[in-house]
Design a protein around this motif. Structure first.
Motif, PDB file in Angstrom:
ATOM      1  N   ALA A   1       0.705  -1.446   0.107  1.00 23.14           N
ATOM      2  CA  ALA A   1       0.047  -0.176  -0.175  1.00 23.14           C
ATOM      3  C   ALA A   1       0.957   1.308   0.032  1.00 23.14           C
ATOM      4  O   ALA A   1       1.987   1.144   0.552  1.00 23.14           O
ATOM      5  CB  ALA A   1      -0.917  -0.190   1.305  1.00 23.14           C
ATOM      6  N   PRO A   2       0.309   2.406  -0.660  1.00 22.77           N
ATOM      7  CA  PRO A   2       1.084   3.491  -0.609  1.00 22.77           C
ATOM      8  C   PRO A   2       1.175   4.001   0.917  1.00 22.77           C
ATOM      9  O   PRO A   2       0.762   3.557   1.970  1.00 22.77           O
ATOM     10  CB  PRO A   2       0.304   4.536  -1.119  1.00 22.77           C
ATOM     11  N   MET A   3       2.500   5.103   1.041  1.00 20.51           N
ATOM     12  CA  MET A   3       2.524   5.547   2.433  1.00 20.51           C
ATOM     13  C   MET A   3       1.416   6.077   3.193  1.00 20.51           C
ATOM     14  O   MET A   3       0.714   6.883   2.136  1.00 20.51           O
ATOM     15  CB  MET A   3       3.672   6.676   2.361  1.00 20.51           C
ATOM     16  N   ASP A   4       1.176   6.222   4.334  1.00 16.40           N
ATOM     17  CA  ASP A   4       0.132   6.955   5.074  1.00 16.40           C
ATOM     18  C   ASP A   4       0.546   7.231   6.479  1.00 16.40           C
ATOM     19  O   ASP A   4       1.348   6.407   7.091  1.00 16.40           O
ATOM     20  CB  ASP A   4      -1.295   6.270   4.932  1.00 16.40           C
ATOM     21  N   LYS A   5       0.381   8.514   6.977  1.00 10.90           N
ATOM     22  CA  LYS A   5       0.777   8.940   8.058  1.00 10.90           C
ATOM     23  C   LYS A   5       0.545   8.104   9.288  1.00 10.90           C
ATOM     24  O   LYS A   5       1.341   8.092  10.275  1.00 10.90           O
ATOM     25  CB  LYS A   5       0.683  10.309   8.444  1.00 10.90           C
ATOM     26  N   ASP A   6      -0.461   7.355   9.093  1.00  7.10           N
ATOM     27  CA  ASP A   6      -1.102   6.580  10.557  1.00  7.10           C
ATOM     28  C   ASP A   6       0.102   5.273  10.776  1.00  7.10           C
ATOM     29  O   ASP A   6       0.256   4.698  11.705  1.00  7.10           O
ATOM     30  CB  ASP A   6      -2.255   5.986  10.276  1.00  7.10           C
ATOM     31  N   HIS A   7       0.385   4.611   9.578  1.00  7.03           N
ATOM     32  CA  HIS A   7       1.330   3.385   9.723  1.00  7.03           C
ATOM     33  C   HIS A   7       2.813   3.516   9.103  1.00  7.03           C
ATOM     34  O   HIS A   7       3.360   2.646   9.719  1.00  7.03           O
ATOM     35  CB  HIS A   7       0.745   2.352   8.737  1.00  7.03           C
ATOM     36  N   ASP A   8       3.131   4.570   8.538  1.00  5.46           N
ATOM     37  CA  ASP A   8       4.448   4.612   8.014  1.00  5.46           C
ATOM     38  C   ASP A   8       5.404   5.636   8.846  1.00  5.46           C
ATOM     39  O   ASP A   8       4.939   6.492   9.204  1.00  5.46           O
ATOM     40  CB  ASP A   8       4.327   5.055   6.394  1.00  5.46           C
ATOM     41  N   ARG A   9       6.674   5.113   8.886  1.00  5.02           N
ATOM     42  CA  ARG A   9       7.548   6.041   9.795  1.00  5.02           C
ATOM     43  C   ARG A   9       8.874   5.746   8.878  1.00  5.02           C
ATOM     44  O   ARG A   9       9.099   4.841   7.928  1.00  5.02           O
ATOM     45  CB  ARG A   9       8.010   5.383  10.863  1.00  5.02           C
ATOM     46  N   ALA A  10       9.663   6.598   8.719  1.00  9.02           N
ATOM     47  CA  ALA A  10      10.709   6.893   7.770  1.00  9.02           C
ATOM     48  C   ALA A  10      11.690   7.693   8.521  1.00  9.02           C
ATOM     49  O   ALA A  10      11.827   8.460   9.415  1.00  9.02           O
ATOM     50  CB  ALA A  10      10.481   7.749   6.373  1.00  9.02           C
ATOM     51  N   MET A  11      13.231   7.004   7.793  1.00  6.55           N
ATOM     52  CA  MET A  11      14.328   7.579   8.155  1.00  6.55           C
ATOM     53  C   MET A  11      15.138   7.964   7.172  1.00  6.55           C
ATOM     54  O   MET A  11      15.158   7.201   5.954  1.00  6.55           O
ATOM     55  CB  MET A  11      15.244   6.677   9.265  1.00  6.55           C
ATOM     56  N   VAL A  12      15.535   9.164   7.116  1.00  3.75           N
ATOM     57  CA  VAL A  12      16.451   9.841   5.650  1.00  3.75           C
ATOM     58  C   VAL A  12      17.662  10.023   6.156  1.00  3.75           C
ATOM     59  O   VAL A  12      18.222  10.642   6.995  1.00  3.75           O
ATOM     60  CB  VAL A  12      15.775  10.832   5.081  1.00  3.75           C
TER      61      VAL A  12
END
Ligand code: FAD
Ligand code: A2P
Length: 275
Positions: A223-234
């Protein structure tokens, strides 16, 4: 005096008298611009996977020449690993690239950084987004059991200009599933999405483009990214970090920090390429 002698002199003589000297145990050259190395770990050094420390050599005048380096090994490893660029005229790496097992480097045991699991709110999927040597902190986090305890899925996107520049990350990811220590935590939770931008390869394109076009979601069948489930490190160049932040904000994610966890965190892989 040639470069190698300078390094050997620097590494062999005065560094040994410093309390922060560590011994090089292994060096691997990946390309003419990239190498990794392992050093002994100070017994007292505790760090969180994803953090960086200052390391270096003595300069010709006997003064420490230090640079920030992400620790690429996980916090449970008895040695420390680093993944490094070789800048031809770089004050440190023009010399550091010649280190050999038995040489000593300086390592200031004060780990810091924002790419730590604690700086993110709980979530289901964790994205590691890196270009070039920006994969180093994720080489640590990908080998930390806590990463897989906290997330159902971990996606490592790494982009370089050429296939050879991906090799350190590729071998590391490949080794994980069968690793006796971390393999059972990784299971099938880790998805690896390497791309090149200037050499033909199986998968191509910038991370920013593959996220905004939805190609990475389609390719991985997720599924595409969504703020409820996805976390990211850059972790990449200033320009990359700047552009990825805009993409993540577009998906509704907000930037966090140690003091205020949110949905994503960012660290510079290096400084010096202003936007
Ligand atoms: P510098 O004078 O420091 O740099 C000269 C120029 O080389 C820079 O202006 C830049 O254009 C380019 N450059 C420097 N580092 C890189 C790089 N990594 N990739 C591409 N171009 C670069 N470097 C690593 O190789 N591995 C790491 O894990 C790492 N972690 C870092 C973590 C942080 C938080 C920061 C701020 C930097 C990190 N760096 C890392 C960069 C590192 O601190 C040095 O800049 C690098 O070792 C080169 O040192 P130098 O003295 O040879 O050249
Ligand atoms: P590209 O080849 O299209 O510039 P570099 O070697 O210049 O640090 O770049 C490393 C990788 O990061 C390259 O694949 C490069 O793609 C990509 N990259 C550089 N700048 C950006 C950016 N602003 N957004 C997304 N990807 C970038």
């Amino acid at each position: 005096m040639n470069e190698l002698n300078t390094v050997n002199d620097a590494a062999a003589k005065p560094v040994r008298t410093l309390p922060d000297a560590q011994t090089v145990t292994e060096v691997t050259h990946w390309t003419d611009r990239l190498f990794s190395f392992r050093v002994s770990r100070p017994q007292s050094l505790r760090f969180r996977s994803g953090e960086f420390v200052m390391i270096g050599l003595l300069d010709e005048r006997g003064k420490p020449l230090l640079r920030a380096y992400s620790i690429a090994s996980p916090s449970w490893d008895e040695e420390l690993e680093f993944y490094s660029i070789k800048v031809p005229d770089g004050p440190l790496t023009s010399k550091l690239q010649h280190i050999q097992p038995g040489n000593e480097i300086i390592l200031r045991p004060k780990p810091v950084g924002t790419l730590v699991l604690d700086a993110l709110l709980p979530g289901k999927r964790l994205w590691f987004l890196a270009t070039g040597t920006g994969i180093a902190p994720f080489a640590s986090l990908m080998r930390d059991p806590e990463t897989y305890e906290k997330y159902e899925q971990v996606i490592m996107m790494h982009t370089c200009r050429t296939v050879a520049e991906l090799e350190y990350g590729r071998q590391l990811v490949e080794s994980l599933r069968d690793d006796p220590l971390i393999g059972e935590f990784v299971g099938d939770k880790l998805k690896y999405y390497p791309t090149t931008t200037r050499e033909e390869s199986a998968r191509m394109g910038r991370i920013t483009d593959n996220l905004t076009s939805g190609k990475v979601f389609a390719d991985l069948g997720i599924a595409p990214m969504d703020k409820d489930h996805d976390r990211a490190m850059v972790c990449g160049s200033l320009a990359f970090n700047h552009d990825v932040k805009a993409v993540l904000e577009g998906f509704g994610l907000r930037e966090g920090a140690n003091s205020e966890p949110q949905e994503y965190v960012v660290e510079k892989a290096f400084v010096g390429d202003g936007i």
